[in-house]
Write a protein that holds these residues in place. Structure first.
Motif, PDB file in Angstrom:
ATOM      1  N   LYS A   9       0.856  -1.194   0.000  1.00  0.00           N
ATOM      2  CA  LYS A   9       0.000   0.000   0.000  1.00  0.00           C
ATOM      3  C   LYS A   9       0.884   1.234   0.000  1.00  0.00           C
ATOM      4  O   LYS A   9       1.982   1.232   0.545  1.00  0.00           O
ATOM      5  N   HIS A  10       0.378   2.273  -0.637  1.00  0.00           N
ATOM      6  CA  HIS A  10       0.965   3.611  -0.539  1.00  0.00           C
ATOM      7  C   HIS A  10      -0.214   4.559  -0.466  1.00  0.00           C
ATOM      8  O   HIS A  10      -0.966   4.684  -1.434  1.00  0.00           O
ATOM      9  N   GLY A  11      -0.419   5.151   0.678  1.00  0.00           N
ATOM     10  CA  GLY A  11      -1.624   5.949   0.879  1.00  0.00           C
ATOM     11  C   GLY A  11      -2.829   5.028   0.831  1.00  0.00           C
ATOM     12  O   GLY A  11      -2.857   3.984   1.471  1.00  0.00           O
ATOM     13  N   ASP A  35       3.703  -1.446   4.256  1.00  0.00           N
ATOM     14  CA  ASP A  35       3.115  -0.208   3.737  1.00  0.00           C
ATOM     15  C   ASP A  35       4.258   0.723   3.345  1.00  0.00           C
ATOM     16  O   ASP A  35       5.157   0.970   4.142  1.00  0.00           O
ATOM     17  N   THR A  50       3.905   3.904   2.402  1.00  0.00           N
ATOM     18  CA  THR A  50       3.578   5.304   2.626  1.00  0.00           C
ATOM     19  C   THR A  50       4.699   5.953   3.435  1.00  0.00           C
ATOM     20  O   THR A  50       5.115   5.433   4.457  1.00  0.00           O
TER      21      THR A  50
END
Length: 89
Positions: free
Chosen positions: A36-38, A47, A49
């Motif tokens: 995930k990114h954002g 992640d 982010t």
């Protein structure tokens, strides 16, 4: 096979400026399946982010050799059952 050699060969690109729009396309095509990114991507791996605050050299290492340093909660285990099935997770 020699990931460190590849990293050394690619270090010259670290002097170049990035292209955020192209980087997002690359993330969606290659990374979002596991990271995930954002609000984008799937939370299987870590992640990403905020990862952009790390030095470019560190990011290059993580992209080229992502298994070099893996947190314990993201390690892969293989189990072979008594009826010879193999399960990864």
């Amino acid at each position: 096979a020699d990931r460190q050699k590849v990293i050394e060969e690619l270090k010259h690109i670290l002097a170049k400026s990035g292209d955020a729009a192209n980087g997002k396309k690359m993330f969606v095509a290659h990374c979002a399946k596991c990271h995930k990114h954002g609000a984008e991507g799937v939370a299987i791996g870590p992640d990403l982010t905020g990862f952009g605050v790390h030095p470019k050299e560190e990011i290059l290492i993580h992209v080229i050799d992502p298994s070099r340093s893996v947190e314990g909660n993201f390690k892969l285990y293989r189990v072979t059952t008594s009826d010879d099935r193999t399960i990864l997770g």
